[in-house]
Motif scaffolding. Structure first.
Motif, PDB file in Angstrom:
ATOM      1  N   PRO A 270       0.814  -1.229   0.000  1.00 16.27           N
ATOM      2  CA  PRO A 270       0.000   0.000   0.000  1.00 16.27           C
ATOM      3  C   PRO A 270       0.848   1.281   0.000  1.00 16.27           C
ATOM      4  CG  PRO A 270      -0.914  -1.598   1.528  1.00 16.27           C
ATOM      5  CD  PRO A 270       0.365  -2.191   1.019  1.00 16.27           C
ATOM      6  N   GLN A 271       1.957   1.281   0.746  1.00 18.26           N
ATOM      7  CA  GLN A 271       2.767   2.511   0.823  1.00 18.26           C
ATOM      8  C   GLN A 271       3.495   2.828  -0.488  1.00 18.26           C
ATOM      9  OE1 GLN A 271       3.164  -0.222   2.723  1.00 18.26           O
ATOM     10  NE2 GLN A 271       5.321  -0.762   3.011  1.00 18.26           N
ATOM     11  N   ASP A 272       3.547   1.869  -1.425  1.00 19.76           N
ATOM     12  CA  ASP A 272       4.221   2.098  -2.718  1.00 19.76           C
ATOM     13  C   ASP A 272       3.252   2.476  -3.838  1.00 19.76           C
ATOM     14  OD1 ASP A 272       6.857   1.521  -1.816  1.00 19.76           O
ATOM     15  OD2 ASP A 272       6.450  -0.634  -1.927  1.00 19.76           O
ATOM     16  N   ILE A 273       1.941   2.437  -3.545  1.00 16.78           N
ATOM     17  CA  ILE A 273       0.938   2.653  -4.608  1.00 16.78           C
ATOM     18  C   ILE A 273       1.016   4.062  -5.193  1.00 16.78           C
ATOM     19  CG2 ILE A 273      -1.572   2.980  -4.940  1.00 16.78           C
ATOM     20  CD1 ILE A 273      -0.940   0.108  -5.173  1.00 16.78           C
ATOM     21  N   SER A 274       1.145   5.065  -4.321  1.00 17.82           N
ATOM     22  CA  SER A 274       1.125   6.447  -4.778  1.00 17.82           C
ATOM     23  C   SER A 274       2.240   6.719  -5.795  1.00 17.82           C
ATOM     24  CB  SER A 274       1.285   7.348  -3.555  1.00 17.82           C
ATOM     25  OG  SER A 274       0.638   8.535  -3.784  1.00 17.82           O
ATOM     26  N   ASP A 275       3.458   6.298  -5.473  1.00 15.34           N
ATOM     27  CA  ASP A 275       4.593   6.501  -6.393  1.00 15.34           C
ATOM     28  C   ASP A 275       4.379   5.742  -7.702  1.00 15.34           C
ATOM     29  OD1 ASP A 275       5.825   8.050  -4.552  1.00 15.34           O
ATOM     30  OD2 ASP A 275       7.315   6.552  -3.922  1.00 15.34           O
ATOM     31  N   LEU A 276       3.859   4.541  -7.587  1.00 16.62           N
ATOM     32  CA  LEU A 276       3.651   3.731  -8.785  1.00 16.62           C
ATOM     33  C   LEU A 276       2.626   4.398  -9.713  1.00 16.62           C
ATOM     34  CD1 LEU A 276       4.151   1.130 -10.376  1.00 16.62           C
ATOM     35  CD2 LEU A 276       2.442  -0.014  -8.966  1.00 16.62           C
ATOM     36  N   LEU A 277       1.542   4.928  -9.127  1.00 18.94           N
ATOM     37  CA  LEU A 277       0.526   5.588  -9.955  1.00 18.94           C
ATOM     38  C   LEU A 277       1.095   6.841 -10.631  1.00 18.94           C
ATOM     39  CD1 LEU A 277      -2.617   5.178  -7.657  1.00 18.94           C
ATOM     40  CD2 LEU A 277      -2.207   4.067  -9.866  1.00 18.94           C
ATOM     41  N   ALA A 278       1.933   7.567  -9.887  1.00 20.67           N
ATOM     42  CA  ALA A 278       2.545   8.773 -10.471  1.00 20.67           C
ATOM     43  C   ALA A 278       3.414   8.385 -11.671  1.00 20.67           C
ATOM     44  CB  ALA A 278       3.380   9.488  -9.411  1.00 20.67           C
ATOM     45  N   GLU A 279       4.069   7.223 -11.553  1.00 23.48           N
ATOM     46  CA  GLU A 279       4.955   6.770 -12.627  1.00 23.48           C
ATOM     47  C   GLU A 279       4.170   6.348 -13.881  1.00 23.48           C
ATOM     48  OE1 GLU A 279       7.484   3.576 -11.228  1.00 23.48           O
ATOM     49  OE2 GLU A 279       8.485   3.406 -13.171  1.00 23.48           O
ATOM     50  N   ILE A 280       3.033   5.685 -13.680  1.00 25.34           N
ATOM     51  CA  ILE A 280       2.348   5.106 -14.858  1.00 25.34           C
ATOM     52  C   ILE A 280       1.212   5.968 -15.410  1.00 25.34           C
ATOM     53  CG2 ILE A 280       2.904   2.731 -14.212  1.00 25.34           C
ATOM     54  CD1 ILE A 280      -0.070   2.422 -13.307  1.00 25.34           C
ATOM     55  N   ARG A 281       0.767   6.989 -14.666  1.00 26.22           N
ATOM     56  CA  ARG A 281      -0.499   7.650 -15.007  1.00 26.22           C
ATOM     57  C   ARG A 281      -0.551   8.163 -16.453  1.00 26.22           C
ATOM     58  NH1 ARG A 281      -2.877  12.223 -12.549  1.00 26.22           N
ATOM     59  NH2 ARG A 281      -3.104  12.950 -14.687  1.00 26.22           N
ATOM     60  N   GLU A 282       0.563   8.680 -16.946  1.00 27.09           N
ATOM     61  CA  GLU A 282       0.560   9.231 -18.316  1.00 27.09           C
ATOM     62  C   GLU A 282       0.708   8.140 -19.376  1.00 27.09           C
ATOM     63  OE1 GLU A 282      -0.372  12.109 -18.705  1.00 27.09           O
ATOM     64  OE2 GLU A 282      -0.062  12.853 -16.662  1.00 27.09           O
ATOM     65  N   HIS A 283       0.936   6.915 -18.948  1.00 24.05           N
ATOM     66  CA  HIS A 283       1.231   5.853 -19.921  1.00 24.05           C
ATOM     67  C   HIS A 283       0.083   4.866 -20.106  1.00 24.05           C
ATOM     68  CE1 HIS A 283       5.453   7.105 -20.089  1.00 24.05           C
ATOM     69  NE2 HIS A 283       5.241   7.427 -18.823  1.00 24.05           N
ATOM     70  N   LEU A 284      -0.983   5.026 -19.289  1.00 24.93           N
ATOM     71  CA  LEU A 284      -2.098   4.069 -19.391  1.00 24.93           C
ATOM     72  C   LEU A 284      -2.776   4.205 -20.748  1.00 24.93           C
ATOM     73  CD1 LEU A 284      -3.582   4.615 -15.827  1.00 24.93           C
ATOM     74  CD2 LEU A 284      -2.476   2.519 -16.676  1.00 24.93           C
ATOM     75  N   ARG A 285      -3.183   3.053 -21.301  1.00 21.54           N
ATOM     76  CA  ARG A 285      -3.881   3.089 -22.595  1.00 21.54           C
ATOM     77  C   ARG A 285      -5.315   3.550 -22.401  1.00 21.54           C
ATOM     78  NH1 ARG A 285      -2.295  -2.432 -25.672  1.00 21.54           N
ATOM     79  NH2 ARG A 285      -4.389  -2.205 -26.458  1.00 21.54           N
ATOM     80  N   PRO A 286      -5.912   4.180 -23.430  1.00 24.12           N
ATOM     81  CA  PRO A 286      -7.336   4.530 -23.325  1.00 24.12           C
ATOM     82  C   PRO A 286      -8.135   3.245 -23.112  1.00 24.12           C
ATOM     83  CG  PRO A 286      -6.352   5.480 -25.310  1.00 24.12           C
ATOM     84  CD  PRO A 286      -5.319   4.572 -24.716  1.00 24.12           C
ATOM     85  N   GLY A 287      -9.056   3.271 -22.186  1.00 21.19           N
ATOM     86  CA  GLY A 287      -9.880   2.086 -21.922  1.00 21.19           C
ATOM     87  C   GLY A 287      -9.225   1.068 -21.012  1.00 21.19           C
ATOM     88  N   ALA A 288      -8.023   1.385 -20.500  1.00 23.66           N
ATOM     89  CA  ALA A 288      -7.342   0.416 -19.618  1.00 23.66           C
ATOM     90  C   ALA A 288      -8.123   0.245 -18.320  1.00 23.66           C
ATOM     91  CB  ALA A 288      -5.923   0.897 -19.312  1.00 23.66           C
ATOM     92  N   LEU A 289      -8.035  -0.964 -17.793  1.00 22.25           N
ATOM     93  CA  LEU A 289      -8.652  -1.254 -16.486  1.00 22.25           C
ATOM     94  C   LEU A 289      -7.538  -1.378 -15.450  1.00 22.25           C
ATOM     95  CD1 LEU A 289     -10.917  -2.328 -14.558  1.00 22.25           C
ATOM     96  CD2 LEU A 289     -10.465  -4.602 -15.513  1.00 22.25           C
ATOM     97  N   LEU A 290      -7.706  -0.681 -14.313  1.00 19.17           N
ATOM     98  CA  LEU A 290      -6.734  -0.800 -13.216  1.00 19.17           C
ATOM     99  C   LEU A 290      -7.336  -1.673 -12.120  1.00 19.17           C
ATOM    100  CD1 LEU A 290      -5.222   2.736 -12.430  1.00 19.17           C
ATOM    101  CD2 LEU A 290      -4.053   0.693 -13.249  1.00 19.17           C
ATOM    102  N   VAL A 291      -6.642  -2.719 -11.756  1.00 22.87           N
ATOM    103  CA  VAL A 291      -7.107  -3.598 -10.680  1.00 22.87           C
ATOM    104  C   VAL A 291      -6.127  -3.432  -9.520  1.00 22.87           C
ATOM    105  CG1 VAL A 291      -7.536  -5.997  -9.998  1.00 22.87           C
ATOM    106  CG2 VAL A 291      -8.088  -5.247 -12.317  1.00 22.87           C
ATOM    107  N   CYS A 292      -6.626  -2.965  -8.384  1.00 25.15           N
ATOM    108  CA  CYS A 292      -5.726  -2.667  -7.264  1.00 25.15           C
ATOM    109  C   CYS A 292      -5.912  -3.686  -6.145  1.00 25.15           C
ATOM    110  CB  CYS A 292      -5.996  -1.257  -6.756  1.00 25.15           C
ATOM    111  SG  CYS A 292      -4.861  -0.829  -5.423  1.00 25.15           S
ATOM    112  N   ILE A 293      -4.808  -4.373  -5.814  1.00 22.51           N
ATOM    113  CA  ILE A 293      -4.875  -5.453  -4.820  1.00 22.51           C
ATOM    114  C   ILE A 293      -4.258  -5.004  -3.492  1.00 22.51           C
ATOM    115  CG2 ILE A 293      -4.192  -7.904  -4.450  1.00 22.51           C
ATOM    116  CD1 ILE A 293      -4.707  -8.491  -7.215  1.00 22.51           C
TER     117      ILE A 293
END
Ligand SMILES: NC(=O)c1ccc[n+]([C@@H]2O[C@H](COP(=O)([O-])OP(=O)(O)OC[C@H]3O[C@@H](n4cnc5c(N)ncnc54)[C@H](OP(=O)(O)O)[C@@H]3O)[C@@H](O)[C@H]2O)c1
Length: 269
Positions: free
Chosen positions: A71-94
């Protein structure tokens, strides 16, 4: 090629999901993983024959992106990938305690997010995963997430406000069962059985009882009554459990787990 799935963070849960997906028949070419430690990444890539990429590459080519870091690594990971997600991508958060709103605030508007609470029996394809849709999820997204998680066991869908209760019951649940098993093994030793014999008796009894519950579909009360003859041995033991308020202790314990899950979700230490 089928749906491309990226598993970001191939630790214990990430590898569990990866191996389950492949056992369930997904083509290794349709699954990519990322991992912070290069040695671990190389080991998993070789073991499962999947591509190892960095987070941005993996997010950029996948239809479904599964976040399996702490959980403590989620924020950094989202910041890293946010601009790279494909249109229509589904994010599944565990990640335990991370809400769909938390994820949605950190990705472009409209990205579909599903939150999942799995449990460790997923390691043996007998997991119990509860999934909850975020605000931009439609039935197709839910079906995709459900199909993904069903590779490692059973899946239910629930409104997100139930996730703290789910954490208390099935998320932490295996630990309570292991605790009961430990206690029964100790009891067997107390009664003079060799430890290995006591362990075998208890583990098979648990397995048999769980199988009966699942296969007969009977209520546990009915099954318990079947082995509780009048003035018999089982009743003598159950009376002691009632005297020691074991049922009440279970209720209080799971309330405490639910409350702790709420605290962790709201960012309290
Ligand atoms: N295990 C369970 O029973 C369980 C049950 C329910 C939910 N969950 C959830 O599942 C998630 C993962 O748990 P886990 O037990 O699998 O943890 P874990 O074994 O620590 O796995 C997480 C992996 O992700 C890697 N990582 C961290 N940040 C990364 C990044 N930015 N990019 C790529 N990889 C990264 C970590 O590398 P490092 O080792 O370098 O940190 C680690 O190998 C958690 O959020 C947890 O709440 C787990």
């Amino acid at each position: 090629m089928g749906e491309t799935i990226a598993i970001l963070g191939a630790g214990v849960m990430g590898e569990t999901l990866l191996s389950g997906l492949l056992r369930a028949g997904r083509d290794p070419q349709d699954v990519v993983i990322t991992e912070r430690r290069p040695d671990r990444a190389a080991e998993l890539g070789a073991k499962y024959g999947v591509k190892v990429l960095d987070n941005t590459e993996a997010a950029g080519l996948s239809d479904t992106v599964v976040l399996v870091v702490k959980p403590q690594d989620i924020s950094d990971l989202l910041a890293e990938i946010r601009e790279h997600l494909r249109p229509g991508a589904l994010l599944v958060c565990i990640a335990a305690g991370i809400t769909t709103a938390f994820v949605e605030e950190r990705v472009p508007d409209g990205v579909a997010v599903v939150r999942v609470m799995p449990n460790t029996p997923a390691l043996v394809d007998e997991g119990m995963a509860a999934l909850s849709p975020g605000s931009h999820c439609d039935d197709e997204h839910l079906a995709r997430a459900s199909a993904l998680l069903s590779a490692t066991g059973k899946v239910v869908q629930l409104p997100e406000h139930h996730q703290d209760a789910v954490t208390a019951i099935s998320g932490s649940g295996p630990a309570y069962i292991f605790y009961v098993v430990e206690a029964m093994i100790e009891a067997g030793v107390l009664l003079g059985l060799p430890r290995a014999t006591s362990t075998e008796l208890v583990v098979q009894t648990l397995y048999g009882a769980a199988t009966m519950l699942k296969e007969t579909g009977e209520h546990p009360t009915v099954l318990r009554e079947q082995v509780s003859s009048p003035a018999g041995t089982t009743m003598a033991a159950l009376r002691q459990l009632d005297d020691h308020k074991v049922r009440a202790a279970f209720l209080t314990a799971m309330e405490a787990a639910r409350d702790r899950s709420r605290e962790l979700s709201s960012g309290q230490a």
